[in-house]
Design a protein around this motif. Structure first.
Motif, PDB file in Angstrom:
ATOM      1  N   GLY A  40       0.692  -1.263  -0.178  1.00 53.97           N
ATOM      2  CA  GLY A  40       0.044   0.165   0.100  1.00 53.97           C
ATOM      3  C   GLY A  40       0.845   1.173  -0.120  1.00 53.97           C
ATOM      4  O   GLY A  40       0.576   2.128  -0.583  1.00 53.97           O
ATOM      5  N   LEU A  41       1.969   1.084   0.588  1.00 55.40           N
ATOM      6  CA  LEU A  41       3.028   2.364   0.844  1.00 55.40           C
ATOM      7  C   LEU A  41       3.524   2.647  -0.603  1.00 55.40           C
ATOM      8  O   LEU A  41       3.462   3.642  -1.049  1.00 55.40           O
ATOM      9  CB  LEU A  41       3.887   2.053   2.005  1.00 55.40           C
ATOM     10  CG  LEU A  41       3.433   2.238   3.379  1.00 55.40           C
ATOM     11  CD1 LEU A  41       4.307   1.688   4.437  1.00 55.40           C
ATOM     12  CD2 LEU A  41       2.685   3.665   3.701  1.00 55.40           C
ATOM     13  N   VAL A  42       4.109   1.683  -1.278  1.00 55.73           N
ATOM     14  CA  VAL A  42       4.680   1.818  -2.327  1.00 55.73           C
ATOM     15  C   VAL A  42       3.910   2.393  -3.417  1.00 55.73           C
ATOM     16  O   VAL A  42       4.325   3.179  -4.435  1.00 55.73           O
ATOM     17  CB  VAL A  42       5.767   0.765  -2.725  1.00 55.73           C
ATOM     18  CG1 VAL A  42       5.071  -0.485  -3.188  1.00 55.73           C
ATOM     19  CG2 VAL A  42       6.634   1.068  -3.908  1.00 55.73           C
ATOM     20  N   ARG A  43       2.695   1.778  -3.622  1.00 55.44           N
ATOM     21  CA  ARG A  43       1.717   2.099  -4.837  1.00 55.44           C
ATOM     22  C   ARG A  43       1.185   3.314  -4.471  1.00 55.44           C
ATOM     23  O   ARG A  43       0.535   4.251  -5.472  1.00 55.44           O
ATOM     24  CB  ARG A  43       0.402   0.998  -4.814  1.00 55.44           C
ATOM     25  CG  ARG A  43       1.250  -0.285  -5.367  1.00 55.44           C
ATOM     26  CD  ARG A  43       0.099  -1.404  -5.776  1.00 55.44           C
ATOM     27  NE  ARG A  43       0.655  -2.452  -6.099  1.00 55.44           N
ATOM     28  CZ  ARG A  43       1.061  -2.935  -7.349  1.00 55.44           C
ATOM     29  NH1 ARG A  43       0.930  -2.028  -8.152  1.00 55.44           N
ATOM     30  NH2 ARG A  43       1.497  -3.936  -7.553  1.00 55.44           N
ATOM     31  N   ALA A  44       1.375   3.962  -3.288  1.00 56.44           N
ATOM     32  CA  ALA A  44       0.765   5.175  -3.007  1.00 56.44           C
ATOM     33  C   ALA A  44       1.772   6.487  -2.910  1.00 56.44           C
ATOM     34  O   ALA A  44       1.489   7.586  -3.152  1.00 56.44           O
ATOM     35  CB  ALA A  44       0.311   5.315  -1.500  1.00 56.44           C
ATOM     36  N   GLY A  45       3.109   5.704  -3.352  1.00 56.05           N
ATOM     37  CA  GLY A  45       4.304   6.803  -3.713  1.00 56.05           C
ATOM     38  C   GLY A  45       5.355   6.977  -2.606  1.00 56.05           C
ATOM     39  O   GLY A  45       6.231   7.836  -2.768  1.00 56.05           O
ATOM     40  N   VAL A  46       5.186   6.177  -1.492  1.00 55.86           N
ATOM     41  CA  VAL A  46       6.441   6.438  -0.628  1.00 55.86           C
ATOM     42  C   VAL A  46       7.445   6.047  -1.036  1.00 55.86           C
ATOM     43  O   VAL A  46       7.408   5.080  -1.756  1.00 55.86           O
ATOM     44  CB  VAL A  46       6.086   5.696   0.639  1.00 55.86           C
ATOM     45  CG1 VAL A  46       7.377   5.503   1.705  1.00 55.86           C
ATOM     46  CG2 VAL A  46       4.786   6.233   1.429  1.00 55.86           C
ATOM     47  N   GLY A  47       8.738   6.673  -1.124  1.00 59.52           N
ATOM     48  CA  GLY A  47       9.763   6.646  -2.079  1.00 59.52           C
ATOM     49  C   GLY A  47      11.044   5.968  -1.190  1.00 59.52           C
ATOM     50  O   GLY A  47      11.918   5.575  -2.034  1.00 59.52           O
ATOM     51  N   LYS A  48      10.991   5.761   0.080  1.00 60.16           N
ATOM     52  CA  LYS A  48      12.287   5.366   0.873  1.00 60.16           C
ATOM     53  C   LYS A  48      11.535   4.359   1.867  1.00 60.16           C
ATOM     54  O   LYS A  48      10.693   4.462   2.596  1.00 60.16           O
ATOM     55  CB  LYS A  48      13.009   6.311   1.564  1.00 60.16           C
ATOM     56  CG  LYS A  48      13.382   7.413   0.565  1.00 60.16           C
ATOM     57  CD  LYS A  48      14.120   8.541   1.188  1.00 60.16           C
ATOM     58  CE  LYS A  48      14.385   9.673   0.302  1.00 60.16           C
ATOM     59  NZ  LYS A  48      15.043  10.953   0.963  1.00 60.16           N
ATOM     60  N   PHE A  49      12.235   3.132   1.926  1.00 54.89           N
ATOM     61  CA  PHE A  49      11.842   2.091   2.964  1.00 54.89           C
ATOM     62  C   PHE A  49      13.140   1.447   3.778  1.00 54.89           C
ATOM     63  O   PHE A  49      14.239   1.339   2.940  1.00 54.89           O
ATOM     64  CB  PHE A  49      11.210   0.932   2.351  1.00 54.89           C
ATOM     65  CG  PHE A  49       9.987   1.235   1.505  1.00 54.89           C
ATOM     66  CD1 PHE A  49       8.756   1.104   2.158  1.00 54.89           C
ATOM     67  CD2 PHE A  49       9.717   1.793   0.275  1.00 54.89           C
ATOM     68  CE1 PHE A  49       7.627   1.285   1.576  1.00 54.89           C
ATOM     69  CE2 PHE A  49       8.817   2.168  -0.228  1.00 54.89           C
ATOM     70  CZ  PHE A  49       7.440   1.917   0.449  1.00 54.89           C
ATOM     71  N   MET A  50      12.741   1.166   4.727  1.00 54.31           N
ATOM     72  CA  MET A  50      13.667   0.425   5.565  1.00 54.31           C
ATOM     73  C   MET A  50      12.988  -0.898   5.700  1.00 54.31           C
ATOM     74  O   MET A  50      11.937  -0.886   6.577  1.00 54.31           O
ATOM     75  CB  MET A  50      14.286   0.706   6.917  1.00 54.31           C
ATOM     76  CG  MET A  50      14.817  -0.354   7.794  1.00 54.31           C
ATOM     77  SD  MET A  50      16.383  -0.907   7.340  1.00 54.31           S
ATOM     78  CE  MET A  50      17.610   0.368   8.222  1.00 54.31           C
TER      79      MET A  50
END
Length: 255
Positions: A40-50
């Motif tokens: 849900g986060l990546v498809r919403a556009g969040v660009g950085k992950f740990m």
């Protein structure tokens, strides 16, 4: 020019899309709940992950975990989820740590540069310590309560931990967090009464463990293996993603 987030921009606006692209979210626990939160986060556009998880994908994960397929069984969960993120958004920045979160790992895993933490860990000790460290560093955090042994995805709610009821894990967390002086915590929890697992010699992981090579916490050491189904932890994960996105683009609404 149209891009992968053009439809999102129609809904929340350009500035919000830009904010999400610059935001870093740490997700602890890349399982049934965590994988859908990441999705849900990546498809919403969040660009950085740990991404933090010690497990490898097991055959028994196929019933509910987004990254689990026949091709990925045996592979580290964080690596498979990283590859999926990059397939969706090649511009994303993804850091992975294949480790089990414990208090001694807090300094290296909980960092002030996080804009948000998603807690989808399934052990009480780790959840409590992660929450304490997030609060100490003023990092917004949302925590998932019990999603196992449930069949009704419509019973999930978002609330402060001290407003929860029914969920056995939430009861334990309320007690432990109160003792530690934590006065607020945003959670996703279910008001559905837990179902007792129908465990038999054939269906029990404790008697028929098939954990892949390299698994550090085999199911044989767990007190109970909860029952699960595809459409329950997924809903909890997407609810968490929705709250994170709303808080990132409008931080004043965060608890």
């Amino acid at each position: 020019m149209l891009n992968e987030f053009s439809r999102t921009e129609l809904l929340i606006g350009k500035k919000a899309v830009e904010k999400l692209a610059q935001s870093m979210v740490a997700v602890f626990g890349i399982g049934g709940v965590g994988t859908y939160a990441v999705e849900g986060l990546v498809r919403a556009g969040v660009g950085k992950f740990m991404l933090v998880d010690d497990d490898c994908i097991c055959l028994t994960n196929l019933n509910r975990q987004l990254h689990a397929t026949r091709k990925t069984v045996g592979k580290p969960k964080v690596e498979v989820m990283r590859d999926r993120i990059l397939d969706i958004n090649p511009k994303a920045d993804v850091v992975t740590r294949q480790t089990f979160y414990m208090p001694e790992h807090a300094r290296e895993l909980v960092k002030p540069e996080y804009d948000y933490i998603v807690d989808s860990i399934d052990t009480v000790t780790a959840k409590i310590d992660l929450i304490l460290n997030a609060k100490q560093q003023n990092i917004p955090i949302i925590s998932c309560m019990g999603a196992g042994n449930k069949l009704d995805p419509t019973r999930f709610e978002i609330a402060d931990i001290y407003e929860t009821s029914v969920c056995p894990l939430a009861k334990v967390m309320r007690k432990e967090l109160r003792k530690r002086g934590i006065n607020a915590l945003k959670v996703v929890y279910s008001k559905e009464e837990p179902i007792s697992p129908i465990e038999t010699d054939e269906s029990s992981c404790r008697f028929n463990c098939i954990c892949p090579k390299g698994t550090t916490r085999k199911c044989t050491v767990r007190h109970q293996i909860p029952g699960s189904i595809s459409f329950v932890p997924s809903v909890a994960g997407l609810l968490m993603a929705g709250e994170v996105v709303k808080d990132l683009i409008n931080p004043l609404k965060n608890i």
